[in-house]
Design a protein around this motif. Structure first.
Motif, PDB file in Angstrom:
ATOM      1  N   ALA A  20       0.829  -1.202   0.000  1.00 31.62           N
ATOM      2  CA  ALA A  20       0.000   0.000   0.000  1.00 31.62           C
ATOM      3  C   ALA A  20       0.866   1.256   0.000  1.00 31.62           C
ATOM      4  CB  ALA A  20      -0.932  -0.009   1.211  1.00 31.62           C
ATOM      5  N   VAL A  21       1.948   1.248   0.774  1.00 31.88           N
ATOM      6  CA  VAL A  21       2.847   2.403   0.818  1.00 31.88           C
ATOM      7  C   VAL A  21       3.563   2.572  -0.518  1.00 31.88           C
ATOM      8  CG1 VAL A  21       4.944   3.297   1.908  1.00 31.88           C
ATOM      9  CG2 VAL A  21       3.112   2.366   3.314  1.00 31.88           C
ATOM     10  N   ALA A  22       3.865   1.466  -1.210  1.00 33.98           N
ATOM     11  CA  ALA A  22       4.486   1.564  -2.533  1.00 33.98           C
ATOM     12  C   ALA A  22       3.563   2.294  -3.512  1.00 33.98           C
ATOM     13  CB  ALA A  22       4.829   0.177  -3.067  1.00 33.98           C
ATOM     14  N   LEU A  23       2.246   2.074  -3.386  1.00 34.22           N
ATOM     15  CA  LEU A  23       1.310   2.801  -4.244  1.00 34.22           C
ATOM     16  C   LEU A  23       1.313   4.292  -3.914  1.00 34.22           C
ATOM     17  CD1 LEU A  23      -1.782   0.422  -4.485  1.00 34.22           C
ATOM     18  CD2 LEU A  23       0.097   0.731  -6.099  1.00 34.22           C
ATOM     19  N   GLU A  24       1.516   4.624  -2.639  1.00 33.13           N
ATOM     20  CA  GLU A  24       1.650   6.045  -2.300  1.00 33.13           C
ATOM     21  C   GLU A  24       2.942   6.605  -2.890  1.00 33.13           C
ATOM     22  OE1 GLU A  24       1.530   9.178   1.450  1.00 33.13           O
ATOM     23  OE2 GLU A  24       1.572   7.035   1.856  1.00 33.13           O
ATOM     24  N   ARG A  79      -8.007  -2.017   9.906  1.00 26.15           N
ATOM     25  CA  ARG A  79      -8.256  -2.781   8.677  1.00 26.15           C
ATOM     26  C   ARG A  79      -9.270  -2.057   7.802  1.00 26.15           C
ATOM     27  NH1 ARG A  79     -12.228  -6.520   7.668  1.00 26.15           N
ATOM     28  NH2 ARG A  79     -11.840  -7.969   5.929  1.00 26.15           N
ATOM     29  N   ARG A  80     -10.348  -1.603   8.394  1.00 24.73           N
ATOM     30  CA  ARG A  80     -11.349  -0.854   7.633  1.00 24.73           C
ATOM     31  C   ARG A  80     -10.757   0.421   7.049  1.00 24.73           C
ATOM     32  NH1 ARG A  80     -16.718  -0.880  11.542  1.00 24.73           N
ATOM     33  NH2 ARG A  80     -17.136  -3.135  11.502  1.00 24.73           N
ATOM     34  N   ALA A  81      -9.938   1.114   7.853  1.00 27.60           N
ATOM     35  CA  ALA A  81      -9.351   2.361   7.376  1.00 27.60           C
ATOM     36  C   ALA A  81      -8.416   2.113   6.199  1.00 27.60           C
ATOM     37  CB  ALA A  81      -8.598   3.046   8.517  1.00 27.60           C
ATOM     38  N   MET A  82      -7.615   1.045   6.271  1.00 22.20           N
ATOM     39  CA  MET A  82      -6.698   0.745   5.168  1.00 22.20           C
ATOM     40  C   MET A  82      -7.473   0.426   3.887  1.00 22.20           C
ATOM     41  SD  MET A  82      -3.621   0.552   4.088  1.00 22.20           S
ATOM     42  CE  MET A  82      -2.474   0.347   5.440  1.00 22.20           C
ATOM     43  N   LEU A  83      -8.501  -0.380   4.002  1.00 21.16           N
ATOM     44  CA  LEU A  83      -9.316  -0.707   2.836  1.00 21.16           C
ATOM     45  C   LEU A  83      -9.943   0.553   2.233  1.00 21.16           C
ATOM     46  CD1 LEU A  83     -11.064  -3.975   4.049  1.00 21.16           C
ATOM     47  CD2 LEU A  83      -9.710  -3.756   1.955  1.00 21.16           C
ATOM     48  N   ALA A  84     -10.481   1.413   3.086  1.00 22.59           N
ATOM     49  CA  ALA A  84     -11.139   2.625   2.591  1.00 22.59           C
ATOM     50  C   ALA A  84     -10.155   3.537   1.874  1.00 22.59           C
ATOM     51  CB  ALA A  84     -11.799   3.366   3.752  1.00 22.59           C
ATOM     52  N   THR A  85      -8.951   3.694   2.435  1.00 23.74           N
ATOM     53  CA  THR A  85      -7.989   4.599   1.808  1.00 23.74           C
ATOM     54  C   THR A  85      -7.507   4.060   0.466  1.00 23.74           C
ATOM     55  OG1 THR A  85      -6.176   3.586   3.076  1.00 23.74           O
ATOM     56  CG2 THR A  85      -7.213   5.544   4.015  1.00 23.74           C
ATOM     57  N   VAL A  86      -7.197   2.764   0.402  1.00 19.41           N
ATOM     58  CA  VAL A  86      -6.680   2.197  -0.851  1.00 19.41           C
ATOM     59  C   VAL A  86      -7.750   2.234  -1.949  1.00 19.41           C
ATOM     60  CG1 VAL A  86      -5.800   0.106  -1.959  1.00 19.41           C
ATOM     61  CG2 VAL A  86      -4.953   0.776   0.293  1.00 19.41           C
ATOM     62  N   GLY A 174      -1.463   3.331 -12.267  1.00 18.68           N
ATOM     63  CA  GLY A 174      -1.440   3.547 -10.821  1.00 18.68           C
ATOM     64  C   GLY A 174      -2.644   2.984 -10.097  1.00 18.68           C
ATOM     65  N   ALA A 175      -3.764   2.827 -10.814  1.00 18.12           N
ATOM     66  CA  ALA A 175      -4.985   2.314 -10.193  1.00 18.12           C
ATOM     67  C   ALA A 175      -5.107   0.798 -10.288  1.00 18.12           C
ATOM     68  CB  ALA A 175      -6.206   2.968 -10.836  1.00 18.12           C
ATOM     69  N   LEU A 176      -4.543   0.193 -11.310  1.00 20.93           N
ATOM     70  CA  LEU A 176      -4.731  -1.242 -11.548  1.00 20.93           C
ATOM     71  C   LEU A 176      -4.260  -2.142 -10.405  1.00 20.93           C
ATOM     72  CD1 LEU A 176      -3.918  -1.669 -15.348  1.00 20.93           C
ATOM     73  CD2 LEU A 176      -6.146  -1.790 -14.214  1.00 20.93           C
ATOM     74  N   PRO A 177      -3.143  -1.844  -9.705  1.00 17.35           N
ATOM     75  CA  PRO A 177      -2.725  -2.744  -8.626  1.00 17.35           C
ATOM     76  C   PRO A 177      -3.779  -2.960  -7.543  1.00 17.35           C
ATOM     77  CG  PRO A 177      -0.933  -1.280  -9.195  1.00 17.35           C
ATOM     78  CD  PRO A 177      -2.133  -0.798  -9.955  1.00 17.35           C
ATOM     79  N   ALA A 178      -4.721  -2.023  -7.408  1.00 15.75           N
ATOM     80  CA  ALA A 178      -5.774  -2.186  -6.398  1.00 15.75           C
ATOM     81  C   ALA A 178      -6.649  -3.395  -6.681  1.00 15.75           C
ATOM     82  CB  ALA A 178      -6.634  -0.924  -6.331  1.00 15.75           C
ATOM     83  N   LEU A 179      -6.749  -3.808  -7.934  1.00 18.98           N
ATOM     84  CA  LEU A 179      -7.551  -4.983  -8.267  1.00 18.98           C
ATOM     85  C   LEU A 179      -7.020  -6.239  -7.587  1.00 18.98           C
ATOM     86  CD1 LEU A 179      -8.132  -4.366 -12.091  1.00 18.98           C
ATOM     87  CD2 LEU A 179      -9.734  -3.952 -10.201  1.00 18.98           C
ATOM     88  N   VAL A 180      -5.717  -6.260  -7.332  1.00 18.81           N
ATOM     89  CA  VAL A 180      -5.109  -7.383  -6.618  1.00 18.81           C
ATOM     90  C   VAL A 180      -4.990  -7.090  -5.128  1.00 18.81           C
ATOM     91  CG1 VAL A 180      -3.022  -8.792  -6.405  1.00 18.81           C
ATOM     92  CG2 VAL A 180      -3.842  -8.104  -8.668  1.00 18.81           C
ATOM     93  N   LEU A 181      -4.567  -5.857  -4.802  1.00 21.01           N
ATOM     94  CA  LEU A 181      -4.272  -5.532  -3.408  1.00 21.01           C
ATOM     95  C   LEU A 181      -5.519  -5.493  -2.533  1.00 21.01           C
ATOM     96  CD1 LEU A 181      -2.198  -4.759  -1.286  1.00 21.01           C
ATOM     97  CD2 LEU A 181      -2.424  -2.368  -2.014  1.00 21.01           C
ATOM     98  N   VAL A 182      -6.602  -4.915  -3.021  1.00 18.40           N
ATOM     99  CA  VAL A 182      -7.801  -4.785  -2.186  1.00 18.40           C
ATOM    100  C   VAL A 182      -8.349  -6.144  -1.753  1.00 18.40           C
ATOM    101  CG1 VAL A 182     -10.209  -4.021  -2.171  1.00 18.40           C
ATOM    102  CG2 VAL A 182      -8.416  -2.484  -2.991  1.00 18.40           C
TER     103      VAL A 182
END
Length: 403
Positions: A20-24, A79-86, A174-182
């Motif tokens: 998640a930090v790498a995406l930031e 956990r909820r906060a991390m999901l919401a931010t990503v 930049g958005a595509l990795p969320a499909l795996v990370l989320v």
């Protein structure tokens, strides 16, 4: 103190938070990567001045996100906060790819910044909570390597994608990795909702934000906020203006860009070293020492050095300057009680973003006045010295009522 949820496994905390930090980290440099293409968009009419406004809008969003995400994470669960931010910053980053003009683009960058700003304090809180005892320094610095890896990956993506697909492809990437990370975050990240302190006559401390200024923590909080301001001023000021300052010193463009690369190589090396030193000596001793080292080597850059000497000085400046800010986060993580940790990290990160805005302004002002070399390095060295003084002002311990 914590309860597993959502099929969480504590062994997944570090790699998922690192991702998640790498995406930031992607966001750290993406605007710089696409800016030349944006300036060439004939329908946008973008100028360097309006581009600066877009950059500032994104940083303001990150600041607001950091300040708000920490308390929400402490109250509702990390956990909820991390999901919401990503999820939020990934969706809004994708929307940047279809922006129709600079004002729409700037608004989307601000909104994406709200989610991006929340990633770091939540991730730092989680890795310190689930990391091994006595390894908080190295856990924090290892997490922050993701930030720099994401930044380097973005630069490489820009070289590959923009000539073929244009600047909009960068925001899709930049958005595509969320499909795996989320899905991985939802499946494997443990839930973490710290319990407030027992009701020992102080219900007021149940509010994690109030904890930052009560029960003996006010002095610590102000000191950490000042240190974070100084640390991020250095990070953003040097990354923005080091090449131009070096050109003002008489170096060619190629050498100036090479020195910026060396600075960031030093940053990665410094993260790996600083964490181990902090684990051995204690983060309280390591943090001001790292700021002091940054001040020394920044001042040394104002002295003309022959041959490889200047590169060595730039490397050592990178080792100390970038890691000093990360050690501030490690110090904050260890200093506050668990129920207010994310709030404390969010406040330090959010207020520090004012330094991130001020750093480029300081460098730009010195360049405009013709004082960038050597006084720019002396100015940045003074900022690092002030960071060291601020950290030394943090009390060794808080009053017993706070513990």
């Amino acid at each position: 103190m914590t309860e597993p949820g959502g099929g969480g496994r504590t062994g997944w905390v570090a790699p998922l938070c690192w991702s998640a930090v790498a995406l930031e980290g992607f966001d750290l440099v993406v605007l710089g990567v696409v800016l030349p293409s944006l300036l060439d968009e004939p329908a946008w009419g973008l100028t360097p001045a309006t581009a600066s406004l877009v950059s500032t809008a994104g940083l303001l969003g990150v600041m607001v996100g950091a300040l708000s995400a920490g308390p929400l994470a402490d109250l509702l669960g990390r956990r909820r906060a991390m999901l919401a931010t990503v999820v939020s910053f990934s969706v809004l980053t994708l929307l940047c790819a279809v922006a129709t003009g600079p004002w729409t683009f700037g608004a989307l960058r601000f909104l994406a910044g709200l989610g991006l700003g929340g990633v770091l304090p939540v991730a730092l809180a989680m890795v310190n909570e689930y990391g091994r005892s006595g390894r908080g320094g190295s856990a924090t610095t290892a997490l922050m390597t993701g930030y720099h890896v994401g930044a380097v990956a973005t630069s490489l993506l820009g070289i590959l994608l923009i000539p073929v697909w244009g600047w909009r492809a960068m925001f899709v990437a930049g958005a595509l990795p969320a499909l795996v990370l989320v899905p991985l975050l939802a499946r494997y990240l443990p839930d973490s909702r710290p319990q407030p302190p027992p009701a020992t006559g102080a219900a007021r401390s149940r509010n994690p934000v109030a904890q930052l200024v009560r029960d003996g923590y006010l002095r610590s909080s102000v000191a950490f906020w000042v240190a974070s301001f100084m640390g991020l001023l250095l990070v953003y000021g040097l990354n923005t203006w080091l090449p131009e300052i070096m050109r003002a010193a008489g170096y060619g463009l190629g050498a100036a860009l090479a020195q910026l690369l060396v600075l960031n190589i030093g940053a990665i090396a410094g993260l790996l070293v600083a964490g181990r030193v902090a684990d051995r000596t204690g983060v309280r001793a390591a943090t001001p020492a790292w700021f002091a080292g940054g001040a020394l080597f920044l001042a040394l850059l104002a002295v003309p050095l022959p041959g490889a000497g200047i590169y060595l000085s730039v490397l050592l400046a990178g080792v100390f300057v970038f890691s000093a800010q990360v050690l501030v986060y490690a110090h904050v993580s260890q200093h506050y009680p668990d129920h207010a940790r994310a709030s404390a990290l969010g406040a330090a990160s959010g207020i520090g973003r004012l330094g991130a805005i001020s750093g480029p302004l300081l460098g730009g002002g010195l360049l405009s006045a013709g004082l960038a070399y050597p006084w720019g390095f002396f100015a940045f060295a003074a900022v690092a010295a002030l960071g060291a003084v601020a950290v030394l002002a943090v009390p060794r311990a808080v009053p017993a009522r706070a513990r």
